[in-house]
Design an enzyme around this catalytic site. Structure first.
Site, mmCIF file in Angstrom:
data_model
loop_
_atom_site.group_PDB
_atom_site.id
_atom_site.type_symbol
_atom_site.label_atom_id
_atom_site.label_comp_id
_atom_site.label_asym_id
_atom_site.label_seq_id
_atom_site.Cartn_x
_atom_site.Cartn_y
_atom_site.Cartn_z
ATOM 1 N N ASP A 14 1.011 -1.319 -0.006
ATOM 2 C CA ASP A 14 0.346 -0.325 -0.011
ATOM 3 C C ASP A 14 0.881 1.099 0.180
ATOM 4 O O ASP A 14 1.579 1.343 0.312
ATOM 5 C CB ASP A 14 -1.142 0.437 1.341
ATOM 6 C CG ASP A 14 -2.033 1.040 1.439
ATOM 7 O OD1 ASP A 14 -2.366 1.860 0.392
ATOM 8 O OD2 ASP A 14 -1.477 1.718 2.329
ATOM 9 N N ASP A 16 -0.753 6.008 0.674
ATOM 10 C CA ASP A 16 -0.575 6.421 1.887
ATOM 11 C C ASP A 16 -0.806 5.592 3.067
ATOM 12 O O ASP A 16 -1.485 4.389 2.916
ATOM 13 C CB ASP A 16 -1.475 6.343 1.299
ATOM 14 C CG ASP A 16 -2.264 8.607 1.686
ATOM 15 O OD1 ASP A 16 -0.536 9.043 2.848
ATOM 16 O OD2 ASP A 16 -3.036 9.533 1.527
#
Length: 268
Positions: A14, A16
């Site tokens: 991932d 952010d």
């Protein structure tokens, strides 16, 4: 027996909250990616963001000192395009979205149209008009397939939050009466697309992220190992709350990216 990320043959990472906050690199993100590169561990950056092209995502990472190239990036827009192209090659699509989504659809050999589409594909669209929303509803009610790139209800901005793709999707679903096919996390469609790109099997691949309800849930849905990082949305104080709310739990938890590097370093 507890799973160990040290056995992973590939990673889906991932962005952010995991590698950066906004435009600020999270401590250790550069070292983490450098470690993966120097040790030949395959990985992809996997993001629910449908508005940016892979080139734009990579440029943003490089600007924060995190090594990245466009081919390292896997977006919900690419997965949506791939899903449609596999199901209906050359299909026509009415788009509610931005440049990253349009580019992905065209790259997959799909055709953008304003009339009688096979599919309505919707992501974040900060220029959305009521007229275009109404047309999308008309097309969906008329039988066009409904595709939602990602379910994020809010989009963080410098000034707070604005409605995300999921909020637009909720409006279209309410008006059309049709539940869209969800592509991004927590759906396994994005994860399976990323696994195909990475070339690893689900049970030998780990998903790394800071959000239990999206990153971890998607990894579990796809059959991957899951590592929760306490670097973003989830931290030591709220971890139990988010795990209970999501109804699932990660295989492992790390406080920091440097701790994650140490865990990977246990490889034989």
């Amino acid at each position: 027996m507890m799973k160990s990320i040290a056995t992973a043959k590939g990673l889906l990472i991932d962005l952010d909250g995991t590698l950066y906050h906004g435009h600020v690199r999270i401590e250790g993100a550069d070292r983490f990616i450098g470690y993966l590169r120097s040790n030949g561990i395959p990985y992809l950056y996997v993001t629910n963001n449908s508005s940016a092209t892979p080139e734009e995502v990579a440029s943003r990472l490089v600007g924060m000192g995190i090594p990245a190239e466009a081919e390292d990036v896997c977006t919900s827009a690419q997965a949506a395009a791939g899903h449609i192209a596999e199901t209906s090659p050359g299909a026509s699509v009415f788009v509610i979205g931005e440049s990253g989504l349009c580019t992905a659809l065209l790259d997959a050999g799909l055709h953008l149209t304003e009339k009688e589409p096979d599919y309505v594909v919707q992501g974040i669209d900060r220029q959305l008009t009521y007229e275009r929303a109404a047309r999308a509803v008309t097309f969906i009610r008329g039988g066009a397939g409904s595709i939602l790139t990602n379910p994020d209800l809010l989009l963080p901005t410098a000034g707070g939050f604005m409605p995300g793709a999921g909020s637009i999707g909720a409006m279209l679903q309410a008006a059309s009466g049709v539940k869209p096919t969800l592509i991004g996390k927590p759906s396994d469609i994005l994860m399976n697309y990323a696994l195909g790109r990475l070339g690893t099997l689900a049970d030998e691949t780990w998903v790394i992220g800071d959000n239990v309800a999206t990153d971890i849930a998607a990894g579990i849905a796809a059959g991957c190992g899951t590592m929760l990082l306490l670097t973003g949305l989830t931290n030591a104080d709220n971890m139990e709350h988010y795990i209970e709310a999501a109804g699932c739990k990660p295989d492992s938890i790390c406080q920091s990216l440097d701790q994650l590097i140490a865990e990977l370093g246990r490889r034989s």
